[in-house]
Design a protein around this motif. Structure first.
Motif, PDB file in Angstrom:
ATOM      1  N   LEU A  13       0.832  -1.200   0.000  1.00 10.33           N
ATOM      2  CA  LEU A  13       0.000   0.000   0.000  1.00 10.33           C
ATOM      3  C   LEU A  13       0.870   1.254   0.000  1.00 10.33           C
ATOM      4  O   LEU A  13       0.628   2.194  -0.767  1.00 10.33           O
ATOM      5  N   ALA A  14       1.890   1.269   0.864  1.00 13.38           N
ATOM      6  CA  ALA A  14       2.798   2.417   0.918  1.00 13.38           C
ATOM      7  C   ALA A  14       3.534   2.584  -0.410  1.00 13.38           C
ATOM      8  O   ALA A  14       3.688   3.712  -0.906  1.00 13.38           O
ATOM      9  N   PHE A  15       3.967   1.464  -0.984  1.00 15.59           N
ATOM     10  CA  PHE A  15       4.709   1.515  -2.244  1.00 15.59           C
ATOM     11  C   PHE A  15       3.861   2.083  -3.374  1.00 15.59           C
ATOM     12  O   PHE A  15       4.278   3.016  -4.084  1.00 15.59           O
ATOM     13  N   PHE A  16       2.649   1.557  -3.537  1.00 18.15           N
ATOM     14  CA  PHE A  16       1.793   2.026  -4.619  1.00 18.15           C
ATOM     15  C   PHE A  16       1.315   3.458  -4.386  1.00 18.15           C
ATOM     16  O   PHE A  16       1.156   4.231  -5.339  1.00 18.15           O
ATOM     17  N   SER A  17       1.103   3.833  -3.128  1.00 16.67           N
ATOM     18  CA  SER A  17       0.721   5.214  -2.826  1.00 16.67           C
ATOM     19  C   SER A  17       1.852   6.171  -3.190  1.00 16.67           C
ATOM     20  O   SER A  17       1.605   7.280  -3.678  1.00 16.67           O
ATOM     21  N   PHE A  18       3.087   5.736  -2.954  1.00 20.59           N
ATOM     22  CA  PHE A  18       4.253   6.561  -3.266  1.00 20.59           C
ATOM     23  C   PHE A  18       4.412   6.754  -4.771  1.00 20.59           C
ATOM     24  O   PHE A  18       4.496   7.889  -5.264  1.00 20.59           O
ATOM     25  N   ILE A  19       4.441   5.644  -5.512  1.00 26.35           N
ATOM     26  CA  ILE A  19       4.736   5.761  -6.945  1.00 26.35           C
ATOM     27  C   ILE A  19       3.569   6.369  -7.718  1.00 26.35           C
ATOM     28  O   ILE A  19       3.781   7.009  -8.757  1.00 26.35           O
ATOM     29  N   GLU A  20       2.333   6.212  -7.220  1.00 26.01           N
ATOM     30  CA  GLU A  20       1.192   6.785  -7.934  1.00 26.01           C
ATOM     31  C   GLU A  20       1.237   8.302  -7.927  1.00 26.01           C
ATOM     32  O   GLU A  20       0.743   8.949  -8.854  1.00 26.01           O
ATOM     33  N   SER A  21       1.844   8.879  -6.904  1.00 27.36           N
ATOM     34  CA  SER A  21       1.902  10.338  -6.810  1.00 27.36           C
ATOM     35  C   SER A  21       2.972  10.944  -7.705  1.00 27.36           C
ATOM     36  O   SER A  21       3.022  12.173  -7.840  1.00 27.36           O
ATOM     37  N   SER A  22       3.816  10.094  -8.295  1.00 32.46           N
ATOM     38  CA  SER A  22       4.913  10.637  -9.084  1.00 32.46           C
ATOM     39  C   SER A  22       4.979  10.096 -10.514  1.00 32.46           C
ATOM     40  O   SER A  22       5.354  10.823 -11.421  1.00 32.46           O
ATOM     41  N   PHE A  23       4.581   8.814 -10.727  1.00 34.78           N
ATOM     42  CA  PHE A  23       4.687   8.326 -12.103  1.00 34.78           C
ATOM     43  C   PHE A  23       3.783   7.149 -12.430  1.00 34.78           C
ATOM     44  O   PHE A  23       3.566   6.853 -13.610  1.00 34.78           O
ATOM     45  N   PHE A  24       3.232   6.447 -11.444  1.00 29.85           N
ATOM     46  CA  PHE A  24       2.450   5.237 -11.731  1.00 29.85           C
ATOM     47  C   PHE A  24       1.008   5.604 -12.059  1.00 29.85           C
ATOM     48  O   PHE A  24       0.398   6.401 -11.337  1.00 29.85           O
ATOM     49  N   PRO A  25       0.431   5.067 -13.152  1.00 29.49           N
ATOM     50  CA  PRO A  25      -0.897   5.525 -13.593  1.00 29.49           C
ATOM     51  C   PRO A  25      -2.077   5.021 -12.777  1.00 29.49           C
ATOM     52  O   PRO A  25      -3.150   5.622 -12.812  1.00 29.49           O
ATOM     53  N   ILE A  26      -1.916   3.914 -12.016  1.00 31.23           N
ATOM     54  CA  ILE A  26      -3.063   3.324 -11.320  1.00 31.23           C
ATOM     55  C   ILE A  26      -3.090   3.799  -9.867  1.00 31.23           C
ATOM     56  O   ILE A  26      -2.101   3.652  -9.144  1.00 31.23           O
ATOM     57  N   PRO A  27      -4.202   4.373  -9.402  1.00 26.38           N
ATOM     58  CA  PRO A  27      -4.281   4.876  -8.029  1.00 26.38           C
ATOM     59  C   PRO A  27      -4.341   3.758  -6.996  1.00 26.38           C
ATOM     60  O   PRO A  27      -4.743   2.629  -7.311  1.00 26.38           O
ATOM     61  N   PRO A  28      -3.959   4.051  -5.740  1.00 24.57           N
ATOM     62  CA  PRO A  28      -3.926   3.022  -4.695  1.00 24.57           C
ATOM     63  C   PRO A  28      -5.279   2.792  -4.025  1.00 24.57           C
ATOM     64  O   PRO A  28      -5.385   1.942  -3.145  1.00 24.57           O
ATOM     65  N   HIS A  29      -6.295   3.519  -4.428  1.00 27.12           N
ATOM     66  CA  HIS A  29      -7.595   3.442  -3.755  1.00 27.12           C
ATOM     67  C   HIS A  29      -8.187   2.035  -3.698  1.00 27.12           C
ATOM     68  O   HIS A  29      -8.734   1.645  -2.651  1.00 27.12           O
TER      69      HIS A  29
END
Length: 205
Positions: A13-29
């Motif tokens: 969860l922390a990892f996907f929340s981090f990368i989504e804010s900078s470059f990853f297209p899929i949100p962590p919701h």
């Protein structure tokens, strides 16, 4: 649901929340929602983890825009299909300032677009952090609180209407991408209507 209750799920969860804010297209919701469903008594904790990790990810996106916009930011935004939305993001900053970050952080608008743009426009760092924290906390902590208070009833509803819930969520995400794309309007006429004629230029780094 089993994976969402796994001990390492918090780190994912922390990892996907981090990368989504900078470059990853899929949100962590979706992951946050499943984890809250799996363990409603830990929902607020999960929400705080997502919030903090997302703000740090936003700082990473800001750093990309601030120091490496041409070298990294432009190729990155191009790869995830957001490069054409940069002028609209600039207009949004010009019109709403720090509130643009809060709005993007709390809505389906792609947050990474605003974090990279904020860095490229060299927005003051402290207001950026506070706006990111406010927006991300608004959406994540609200979700966590609702699951903590009403976890069992919400779980029953989602179990029954999972397909509908997933469809609505994806429509919101796609709507966010569409909205930020359309903010700039059509050409110079829309730009003048939104005050884009005075928008600061992206610095070349």
């Amino acid at each position: 649901m089993d994976k969402a209750a796994h001990p390492y799920a918090v780190w994912w969860l922390a990892f996907f929340s981090f990368i989504e804010s900078s470059f990853f297209p899929i949100p962590p919701h979706p992951l946050l929602g499943l984890m809250c469903l799996a363990e409603p008594n830990k929902a607020i904790r999960f929400a705080i983890i997502a919030t903090v990790a997302s703000v740090f990810g936003g700082l990473f996106g800001y750093a990309i825009g601030y120091a490496l916009y041409e070298a990294v930011g432009v190729p990155l935004l191009t790869a995830i299909g957001l490069i054409d939305s940069v002028p609209a993001a600039q207009c949004t900053f010009n019109e709403y300032g720090v509130y643009a970050v809060t709005i993007a952080a709390a809505t389906p608008v792609p947050f990474k677009l605003l974090t990279i743009t904020a860095g490229a426009l060299q927005m003051d760092l402290v207001p950026f952090i506070l706006a990111s924290l406010a927006g991300r906390a608004l959406i994540f902590v609200t979700v966590g609180t609702l699951f903590q208070l009403f976890g069992a009833p919400i779980k029953r509803i989602i179990d029954q209407y999972l397909g509908t819930v997933t469809t609505v969520f994806m429509l919101l995400v796609l709507g966010g991408f569409f909205a930020i794309t359309q903010l700039g309007g059509d050409g110079n006429e829309a730009g003048e209507a939104n005050g884009c004629e005075t928008a600061p230029e992206m610095p070349v780094t």
